[in-house]
Design a protein around this motif. Structure first.
Motif, PDB file in Angstrom:
ATOM      1  N   GLU A 119       0.828  -1.210   0.000  1.00  0.00           N
ATOM      2  CA  GLU A 119       0.000   0.000   0.000  1.00  0.00           C
ATOM      3  C   GLU A 119       0.855   1.250   0.000  1.00  0.00           C
ATOM      4  N   ALA A 120       1.914   1.272   0.826  1.00  0.00           N
ATOM      5  CA  ALA A 120       2.746   2.474   0.939  1.00  0.00           C
ATOM      6  C   ALA A 120       3.475   2.770  -0.364  1.00  0.00           C
ATOM      7  N   LEU A 121       4.134   1.748  -0.963  1.00  0.00           N
ATOM      8  CA  LEU A 121       4.881   1.967  -2.202  1.00  0.00           C
ATOM      9  C   LEU A 121       3.947   2.154  -3.385  1.00  0.00           C
ATOM     10  N   GLY A 122       2.717   1.687  -3.264  1.00  0.00           N
ATOM     11  CA  GLY A 122       1.748   1.932  -4.327  1.00  0.00           C
ATOM     12  C   GLY A 122       1.402   3.396  -4.476  1.00  0.00           C
ATOM     13  N   GLN A 123       1.665   4.196  -3.428  1.00  0.00           N
ATOM     14  CA  GLN A 123       1.411   5.626  -3.464  1.00  0.00           C
ATOM     15  C   GLN A 123       2.690   6.432  -3.660  1.00  0.00           C
ATOM     16  N   ALA A 124       3.801   5.744  -3.917  1.00  0.00           N
ATOM     17  CA  ALA A 124       5.085   6.429  -4.103  1.00  0.00           C
ATOM     18  C   ALA A 124       5.100   7.157  -5.440  1.00  0.00           C
ATOM     19  N   PRO A 125       5.954   8.199  -5.573  1.00  0.00           N
ATOM     20  CA  PRO A 125       6.011   8.950  -6.830  1.00  0.00           C
ATOM     21  C   PRO A 125       6.543   8.125  -8.003  1.00  0.00           C
ATOM     22  N   HIS A 126       7.324   7.082  -7.716  1.00  0.00           N
ATOM     23  CA  HIS A 126       7.807   6.234  -8.804  1.00  0.00           C
ATOM     24  C   HIS A 126       6.839   5.076  -9.013  1.00  0.00           C
ATOM     25  N   GLY A 127       6.966   4.413 -10.153  1.00  0.00           N
ATOM     26  CA  GLY A 127       6.075   3.314 -10.464  1.00  0.00           C
ATOM     27  C   GLY A 127       6.541   1.997  -9.882  1.00  0.00           C
ATOM     28  N   ALA A 128       5.722   0.952 -10.065  1.00  0.00           N
ATOM     29  CA  ALA A 128       6.058  -0.376  -9.548  1.00  0.00           C
ATOM     30  C   ALA A 128       7.265  -0.980 -10.251  1.00  0.00           C
ATOM     31  N   ASP A 129       7.628  -0.436 -11.429  1.00  0.00           N
ATOM     32  CA  ASP A 129       8.754  -1.004 -12.161  1.00  0.00           C
ATOM     33  C   ASP A 129      10.059  -0.883 -11.385  1.00  0.00           C
ATOM     34  N   ARG A 130      10.174   0.179 -10.554  1.00  0.00           N
ATOM     35  CA  ARG A 130      11.380   0.330  -9.731  1.00  0.00           C
ATOM     36  C   ARG A 130      11.507  -0.817  -8.739  1.00  0.00           C
ATOM     37  N   VAL A 131      10.380  -1.219  -8.175  1.00  0.00           N
ATOM     38  CA  VAL A 131      10.390  -2.315  -7.211  1.00  0.00           C
ATOM     39  C   VAL A 131      10.680  -3.640  -7.908  1.00  0.00           C
ATOM     40  N   LEU A 132      10.072  -3.840  -9.062  1.00  0.00           N
ATOM     41  CA  LEU A 132      10.199  -5.116  -9.757  1.00  0.00           C
ATOM     42  C   LEU A 132      11.604  -5.360 -10.289  1.00  0.00           C
ATOM     43  N   LYS A 133      12.447  -4.333 -10.341  1.00  0.00           N
ATOM     44  CA  LYS A 133      13.831  -4.510 -10.776  1.00  0.00           C
ATOM     45  C   LYS A 133      14.694  -5.161  -9.701  1.00  0.00           C
ATOM     46  N   LEU A 134      14.220  -5.130  -8.438  1.00  0.00           N
ATOM     47  CA  LEU A 134      14.978  -5.754  -7.347  1.00  0.00           C
ATOM     48  C   LEU A 134      14.841  -7.273  -7.413  1.00  0.00           C
ATOM     49  N   PRO A 135      15.803  -8.005  -6.827  1.00  0.00           N
ATOM     50  CA  PRO A 135      15.723  -9.472  -6.845  1.00  0.00           C
ATOM     51  C   PRO A 135      14.480  -9.989  -6.125  1.00  0.00           C
ATOM     52  N   ASP A 136      13.716 -10.825  -6.813  1.00  0.00           N
ATOM     53  CA  ASP A 136      12.528 -11.470  -6.244  1.00  0.00           C
ATOM     54  C   ASP A 136      12.980 -12.778  -5.607  1.00  0.00           C
ATOM     55  N   VAL A 137      12.838 -12.875  -4.266  1.00  0.00           N
ATOM     56  CA  VAL A 137      13.388 -14.031  -3.556  1.00  0.00           C
ATOM     57  C   VAL A 137      12.330 -15.008  -3.074  1.00  0.00           C
ATOM     58  N   GLY A 138      11.072 -14.686  -3.230  1.00  0.00           N
ATOM     59  CA  GLY A 138      10.065 -15.624  -2.760  1.00  0.00           C
ATOM     60  C   GLY A 138       8.681 -15.013  -2.678  1.00  0.00           C
ATOM     61  N   GLN A 139       7.782 -15.786  -2.117  1.00  0.00           N
ATOM     62  CA  GLN A 139       6.384 -15.402  -2.006  1.00  0.00           C
ATOM     63  C   GLN A 139       6.043 -15.105  -0.551  1.00  0.00           C
ATOM     64  N   LEU A 140       5.173 -14.117  -0.350  1.00  0.00           N
ATOM     65  CA  LEU A 140       4.688 -13.828   0.997  1.00  0.00           C
ATOM     66  C   LEU A 140       3.569 -14.805   1.322  1.00  0.00           C
ATOM     67  N   LEU A 141       3.815 -15.650   2.308  1.00  0.00           N
ATOM     68  CA  LEU A 141       2.866 -16.708   2.649  1.00  0.00           C
ATOM     69  C   LEU A 141       1.871 -16.221   3.688  1.00  0.00           C
ATOM     70  N   PRO A 142       0.647 -16.693   3.605  1.00  0.00           N
ATOM     71  CA  PRO A 142      -0.319 -16.345   4.656  1.00  0.00           C
ATOM     72  C   PRO A 142       0.031 -17.053   5.956  1.00  0.00           C
TER      73      PRO A 142
END
Length: 296
Positions: free
Chosen positions: A235-258
């Protein structure tokens, strides 16, 4: 020191406050267009000032005193808007959970400095306006002022407890966890990837976990000194001035489990949530007191 300096600079200040209302036997709206007092005068108010000046007891404030009072009042109001704005943003937009692993340093500094400035400027403005305990206890202005001071005092007490008692306990509990292995994680496991004490710098975004340990923008486990690692920042980064593409460039290491099992929140975290929403309610109550001053 600042309070003493303000007192010295304000020698000779006077104002047409409740004591003049008692002298005339009229309410504030007899002399002022604003029913709460202050501001533009009515014809009766202008005549009263002329009468007092002729009698050798002028009620006008020297220019230097008015400027000083204006500057102090502006500082008081600006600090209140800045502090309350931070409270509303953290509690209504980011949610208290984002700081439940320990208060970010930026919010701590804003809160402590704001409380000191508001206390000093508020004491000075009260000293200018209130001339006796009778004014505090037997006028609507004084009673509302006492309520406002009481609410502010409670906010200060809760904030100090959160910073110096609950915050260290949250950090201590966070530091007592074992080493982290990157991969799929629950929210509790993700909380250990906070960048402190050699832990990885990870956060969740849209159900995925990203490793920001090599990013210069996440030094110390915080992004822009506002977004802490170890939390779900969708939610917080969804309101950031940059887009989600900045986040998606970082290494994806796994899934957030319930979280599969019901877990009881530790006592320090429950207290933190309680204090957070109490402070939000107190801030709204203080704004209501100000509204009563001006428009009731």
């Amino acid at each position: 020191m600042l309070f003493l300096l303000l007192l010295l600079l304000s020698v000779g200040l006077a104002g047409a406050t409740e004591k003049f209302a008692r002298k005339t036997g009229h309410d504030c709206n007899y002399c002022h267009l604003n029913p709460a007092g202050g501001g533009e005068l009515t014809a009766a108010g202008e005549a009263f000032i002329e009468q007092q000046a002729a009698a050798g007891a002028p009620v006008t404030t020297p220019v230097a005193g008015r400027i000083l009072r204006l500057l102090v009042g502006f500082l008081h109001l600006f600090t209140a808007v800045f502090w309350f704005g931070t409270i509303f943003y953290v509690h209504l937009v980011l949610k208290p959970a984002y700081a439940s692993q320990g208060l970010p340093r930026s919010e701590v500094r804003v809160g402590l400095v704001s409380m000191v400035v508001m206390a000093v400027t508020g004491a000075y403005l009260t000293w200018l306006r209130v001339d006796s305990f009778e004014t505090l206890l037997h006028t609507s202005f004084g009673i509302l002022l006492l309520v406002k001071i009481g609410l502010f005092g409670i906010m200060v007490a809760l904030a100090l407890l959160a910073v110096f008692v609950i915050g260290p306990k949250l950090r201590q509990k966070r530091g007592a966890t074992q080493d982290v292995v990157l991969g799929d994680m629950t929210t509790e496991q993700l909380a250990r990837c906070d960048g402190k004490d050699g832990h990885p710098v990870c956060f969740a975004f849209q159900g995925r976990i990203f490793n920001a340990g090599n990013s210069p923008l996440w030094k110390g486990g915080e992004h822009m000194k506002r977004h802490p690692a170890g939390t779900d920042l969708s939610e917080a980064l969804g309101q950031a001035p940059h887009g989600a593409d900045r986040v998606l460039k970082l290494p994806d290491v796994g899934q957030l489990l319930p979280t599969t099992e019901q877990q009881t929140e530790p006592a320090p975290k429950r207290l933190f949530y309680l204090f957070a929403y109490l402070n939000l309610g107190l801030a709204i109550a203080i704004l209501m007191v100000v509204a009563l001053w001006r428009w009731n």
